[in-house]
Design a protein around this motif. Sequence first.
Motif, PDB file in Angstrom:
ATOM      1  N   SER A 132      -6.499  15.267  40.655  1.00 12.68           N
ATOM      2  CA  SER A 132      -5.907  16.587  40.853  1.00 12.68           C
ATOM      3  C   SER A 132      -5.326  16.754  42.246  1.00 12.68           C
ATOM      4  CB  SER A 132      -6.968  17.679  40.628  1.00 12.68           C
ATOM      5  OG  SER A 132      -7.908  17.682  41.702  1.00 12.68           O
ATOM      6  N   LEU A 134      -6.133  18.266  45.286  1.00  8.56           N
ATOM      7  CA  LEU A 134      -7.513  18.569  45.658  1.00  8.56           C
ATOM      8  C   LEU A 134      -7.741  19.993  46.166  1.00  8.56           C
ATOM      9  CD1 LEU A 134      -8.598  15.158  47.216  1.00  8.56           C
ATOM     10  CD2 LEU A 134      -8.937  16.014  44.900  1.00  8.56           C
ATOM     11  N   ARG A 137      -7.631  22.038  43.022  1.00 11.27           N
ATOM     12  CA  ARG A 137      -8.285  21.457  41.850  1.00 11.27           C
ATOM     13  C   ARG A 137      -7.415  21.643  40.598  1.00 11.27           C
ATOM     14  NH1 ARG A 137     -10.951  19.515  45.430  1.00 11.27           N
ATOM     15  NH2 ARG A 137     -13.211  19.184  45.451  1.00 11.27           N
ATOM     16  N   THR A 138      -6.122  21.424  40.790  1.00  7.91           N
ATOM     17  CA  THR A 138      -5.156  21.582  39.705  1.00  7.91           C
ATOM     18  C   THR A 138      -4.496  20.254  39.402  1.00  7.91           C
ATOM     19  OG1 THR A 138      -4.704  23.845  40.427  1.00  7.91           O
ATOM     20  CG2 THR A 138      -3.116  22.838  38.920  1.00  7.91           C
ATOM     21  N   LYS A 144      -6.244  22.152  34.196  1.00  9.49           N
ATOM     22  CA  LYS A 144      -7.474  22.349  34.943  1.00  9.49           C
ATOM     23  C   LYS A 144      -8.600  21.504  34.355  1.00  9.49           C
ATOM     24  CE  LYS A 144      -6.395  25.633  37.991  1.00  9.49           C
ATOM     25  NZ  LYS A 144      -6.661  25.528  39.445  1.00  9.49           N
ATOM     26  N   GLY A 145      -9.700  21.430  35.094  1.00  6.52           N
ATOM     27  CA  GLY A 145     -10.836  20.657  34.632  1.00  6.52           C
ATOM     28  C   GLY A 145     -11.347  21.091  33.281  1.00  6.52           C
ATOM     29  N   GLU A 304      -2.455  12.563  44.734  1.00  8.52           N
ATOM     30  CA  GLU A 304      -2.231  14.000  44.541  1.00  8.52           C
ATOM     31  C   GLU A 304      -0.760  14.291  44.288  1.00  8.52           C
ATOM     32  OE1 GLU A 304      -4.515  16.749  47.202  1.00  8.52           O
ATOM     33  OE2 GLU A 304      -4.932  14.860  48.267  1.00  8.52           O
TER      34      GLU A 304
END
Length: 358
Positions: A132, A134, A137-138, A144-145, A304
Amino acid sequence: MDFPPSQSTTPNGGHDDKSFRYDQDAKAFPSRAELPQIEGTPPGAAWFWGPEDQIGRLNLLTKERVKAAAAFIKSGTLVSLNLPLDFPATPAFGREPFKHEIKTLFPGMSYDDKYNLNTQSGTQFDGFRHFSHLPSRTFYNGTKGHDIVGPAANDKCSIHHWADHGIAGRGVLLDYWSYAKDREIEYDPFDHYAISYGELVACGKAQGVDIRPECQGGDIWPGDILLVRSGWRAVYDLKTPKTRQAAGLRENIPGPHDGQRWAGVSQEAAMVDWLHDCYFSAVAGDSVTFEAWPSLTEDYYLHEYLLACWGVPNGEMWDLEKLSTICKERGNYFFFVTSSPACCYGGVSTHANAVAIL
């Protein structure tokens, strides 16, 4: 420069955040410095293929570009770019080693294979669900997670979308390992070594390749597939089994003090600009990590940008040994390359199943 038009523009000439789209057939695209910042996306994100996009810069592999790439098949020589599934014998980053069993259906008549593996062993591609952006967190295009694991898990940006589309186009090899050896530049690919943008420029020049984008007067087409040889496979067999095992078992601590240390391209701003502006449809290297690992001087990873911000498939541990020899003999570092991702719904990564055709 003529950039691909958006579906609509704002009165002041800017982009309408909700409707801006890249034209995949365009001849030129915005540089990283010219990217519009779309509300709700990570800084530097280029999610401009539409809100439902699942394949990122694989969109650049249009019929016309694939057909043009096929013209680089001269002799029909097939070169596999795949390592065995059990390479390395001790995988890095705490991953599980490959296990193979034979299932006997009828003795002397019929047998099956049974594999137990992590797709990050052997020659593989990181998918968009692998790493992702960081700070937010995308993952790519807003994934998303909770889209990947948990009760709400779904197929957003799953690897099967790549399989449905396919990967084939013009490949370009930058054989930095040979370039370095010819100039007595010494380093161990099993340790951190950052190949700078300037060194890649010089490497390309030595090969007769101007690594600038075509729109800037260079030889790189939108949609090209970049392969960088840093020497990891070349020295693997020179290491003792004990040394290879120790390297794979080094402690994995996120950040600059990570015990996992590998050669690859640098993470400097100039490298980020170049990788973006060339609009590669995919990138890959022969090392365990495409970029030099860990990131020592920057507070980000190329993973990333490539995966989460731009949607560029990121290949690792590609076997570039035979390909580098043939390219050097031919004096030509462009070729047709194809990869067949696994059709795994919800999948994070895939073995590359890659072949160059020269």
